[in-house]
Design an enzyme around this catalytic site. Structure first.
Site, PDB file in Angstrom:
ATOM      1  NE  ARG A 103      41.801  -1.992 -22.059  1.00 27.28           N
ATOM      2  CZ  ARG A 103      41.077  -3.001 -22.528  1.00 27.28           C
ATOM      3  NH1 ARG A 103      40.677  -2.992 -23.790  1.00 27.28           N
ATOM      4  NH2 ARG A 103      40.756  -4.020 -21.758  1.00 27.28           N
ATOM      5  CD  GLU A 142      36.081  -4.306 -21.475  1.00 27.52           C
ATOM      6  OE1 GLU A 142      35.779  -5.437 -21.883  1.00 27.52           O
ATOM      7  OE2 GLU A 142      37.253  -3.989 -21.147  1.00 27.52           O
ATOM      8  CD  GLU A 303      35.089  -6.599 -25.854  1.00 31.36           C
ATOM      9  OE1 GLU A 303      35.885  -7.317 -25.190  1.00 31.36           O
ATOM     10  OE2 GLU A 303      35.237  -5.376 -26.008  1.00 31.36           O
TER      11      GLU A 303
END
Length: 669
Positions: A103, A142, A303
């Protein structure tokens, strides 16, 4: 208050939705975050869009009264895009292209990627921007995490040169600022300036710092690209946030926060490969950074760790009560929503060992029951606790540009900016002083003490604010390596601590960098630290007092008797200078004296016990008491008065017995 989970409907058959969503509802979950990794489903082929799966998932959530936060899917561009348009891919410091396969495989400077980003975000916003069950957006996921904050590809080189031209206008100005006459680095064309790929030695530190600034600006522009589209098509009451990580990345989260309604944060006190969680002070610092990113605003934990986490290596299993403790810690420091990562552990993919509230078999067990206990407790508080005021008396300075400068030139094999910042933050945390993070542009008015850890790269705006603050009666705590660099990352040409010599009442004529195998000793000679000895690690400033009083000196070295810690009266204020990386025991004694003299409140507690005070509009005081010790209980002396548990109603006076990892919220009764 929103308490939710991160959910991935694309990873489960629809029949499982029929079990998951009712279980969430039964637990008390009222919000989910979805879709942040769903680009290949939304756009399976270039220009062909299909939102069916997310339409159905959102509708099913709506049927059960669960609100939705949508993530834009730009953290994971699909395989077809990377294959057809390889210019979207980033490159590492060696110039090697980062492959598709994990990612964050994109550079924000790719014009191609910006085009595709605009299109998918616009399609999502058109689809869901008016949806009554979607309450907000999370941009990407993020930013900059996992070393994706810096890219060294050709697209980045082109963009960096344009950024420099806009900043400096002329090459003469750039060459003068960077000092490129050194090592014959003078540039005569913008195209000659490299991105700082690997070289035999080290790049010019001014180039490196400007590259970090460029990377941060590039991410700010990329995030703004998304927020402008989302605001154009979304209801006015829909929020936009982003889930930050705080590891001194080449990102300026405070600047990016200007384009967000509030900031979010991903709180992982432990991760794969760690034998135990990071310190309570480090977790607290992250929460303080969130609160400081948009002063006056709360934040979300998008999160929150609930189970053992890891990819190829699996980390520490959170103990019973630890999730509740971390939740209380977050809320006590300003979190207005908690979203647990994740609902259920995946059966496949890189994160298949990231355990959730439910593990791979989907059976509710201990973690499910613990979250139920947390939600029931939070419902008992109502919104009174999160609406109560957190009043900080101690400011701690943090500037990400200072962190970048330290990362470029760390001086010692044992020194990292993060650890040294925490050295001087943690002593205040141990005393349970109410702390805020301040950065350039923030006012210091109202603070009793301002701690300025390792202020290496100075900021003119903050310099002036600090001087005004001290002259007016404030207390400033400087540490070693203060005042060394100008904003351009060149060393000042005046005696250290540079602009702060008169303010601190000292001069530093010499200093010594200590490596990990070296240490000296500091011994207190006055005040609360008289007779106290500490190891002196990493760095020793050899201080010559001009008007300052000596509080500690070095021993067992050729500069025996040289000042190591000083105090100076300046204007109506007081300035302390700590010339070495001394140990927590000495710092805590020194801080206790400093805070008492300045009138800043502390709440003494056993080691590992954190206490956070908040005050409601009606004067009701909330006291979150958290025992971070996993192996032992603690007896906590309470402030004067009668206290009651906000959940059970049990009353306490004078002292409180907490089990290991026990946490409780008390209110004045």
């Amino acid at each position: 208050m929103y308490i939710g989970v991160d959910y991935y409907p694309e990873q489960w058959p629809r029949e499982r939705w029929q079990e998951d969503i009712p279980l969430m509802k039964e637990l008390g979950i009222n919000v989910v975050r979805i879709a942040e990794f769903g680009w290949s489903l939304m756009e399976p082929e270039e220009g062909k869009f299909d939102f069916t799966l997310y339409d159905d998932a959102i509708a099913f959530m709506e049927e059960h009264g669960i609100k939705v936060v949508l993530g834009t899917p730009t953290a994971t561009p699909p395989a077809w895009m990377a294959h057809k348009y390889p210019d979207i891919l980033p490159a590492d410091v060696n110039g090697v292209t980062i492959s598709f396969g994990a990612r964050r495989h994109y550079t924000v400077n790719s014009r191609t990627y910006q085009y595709f980003t605009k299109r998918i975000v616009e399609q999502m916003a058109l689809r869901y921007g008016q949806h009554p069950n979607v309450i907000g957006w999370q941009t990407d996921n993020e930013y900059g995490h996992e070393k994706s904050d810096r890219s060294y590809a050709e697209e980045d080189r082109r963009a960096f040169q344009l950024w420099l031209k806009e900043k400096y206008v002329t090459l003469d100005a750039l060459n003068e600022t960077w000092g490129t006459v050194f090592w014959s680095q003078t540039y005569t064309a913008w195209e000659q300036i490299p991105v700082p790929r690997k070289v035999y030695q080290e790049h010019n530190p001014s180039l490196l710092l400007d590259f970090d600034r460029f990377c941060a600006d590039a991410y700010n522009r990329y995030n703004r690209l998304q927020t402008e589209i989302l605001r154009k098509y979304s209801r006015e009451d829909m929020f936009i946030t982003h889930n930050f990580v705080y590891t001194d990345l080449a990102l300026n989260q405070k600047e990016m926060a200007k384009d967000l309604d509030f900031v979010s944060f991903d709180n992982y006190p432990v991760w794969g490969g760690l034998a135990e969680p990071i310190t309570p002070a480090e977790i607290a610092h992250h929460h303080d950074l969130c609160r400081g990113a948009k002063p006056g605003k709360g934040f979300w934990v998008m999160e929150e760790l609930i189970g053992a986490q890891g990819w190829s290596r699996i980390g520490y299993l959170p103990r019973p009560g630890q999730a509740k403790l971390w939740t209380y810690q977050a809320v006590s420091r300003g979190a207005e929503a908690i979203v647990y990562f994740r609902w259920r552990a995946a059966h496949f993919g890189t994160e298949e060992f990231c355990h959730g509230i439910l593990d791979h078999d989907g059976v509710p067990r201990r973690k499910y029951r613990e979250v139920k206990e947390i939600i029931d407790a939070m419902n008992a508080f109502g919104d009174e606790w999160i609406e109560a005021e957190y009043k900080a008396e101690v400011a701690v300075y943090y500037d990400v540009e200072n962190a970048w400068a330290w990362n470029i030139q760390p001086h010692s094999d044992a020194l990292t900016h993060k650890k040294e910042f925490l050295r001087f933050y943690s002593a205040a945390h141990s005393l349970n002083a109410a702390t805020n993070i301040v950065s350039p542009g923030d006012s210091l008015e109202g603070y009793k003490v301002v701690i300025v850890p390792i202020y290496f790269l100075t900021n003119p705006e903050f310099n002036e604010e600090l001087k005004k603050y001290a002259e007016a009666g404030g207390t400033v705590v400087f540490t070693y390596r203060t005042g060394v660099k100008e904003p351009s990352n060149v060393v000042v040409d005046t005696t250290l601590p540079g602009r702060f010599r008169e303010m601190a009442g000292i001069e530093i004529h010499e200093y010594e960098s200590l490596q990990s195998v070296q240490q000296n000793t500091v011994v207190g000679v006055s005040g609360a630290i008289e007779g106290v000895e500490s190891a002196a690690k990493l760095w020793c400033d050899l201080i010559t007092p001009t008007t300052a009083e000596v509080l500690a000196v070095y021993k067992d070295t050729f500069y025996d008797g040289t000042a190591a810690i000083t105090r100076n009266r300046t204007g109506k204020g007081t300035v302390y200078y700590i010339g070495s990386a001394v140990e927590a025991g000495m710092l805590e004694k020194l801080y206790a004296e400093i805070f008492a003299e300045a009138g800043a409140s502390t709440l003494p507690s056993p080691e590992g016990v954190e206490i956070v005070r908040r005050t409601g509009k009606d004067g009701k005081v909330f006291l979150a008491v958290m025992n971070h010790n996993a192996d032992s209980g603690a007896v906590v002396q309470l402030p004067a008065g009668r206290w009651s548990c906000a959940v059970s109603g049990t009353t306490y006076e004078r002292e409180l017995q907490l089990d290991k990892l026990g946490s409780i919220v008390l209110v004045t009764s």
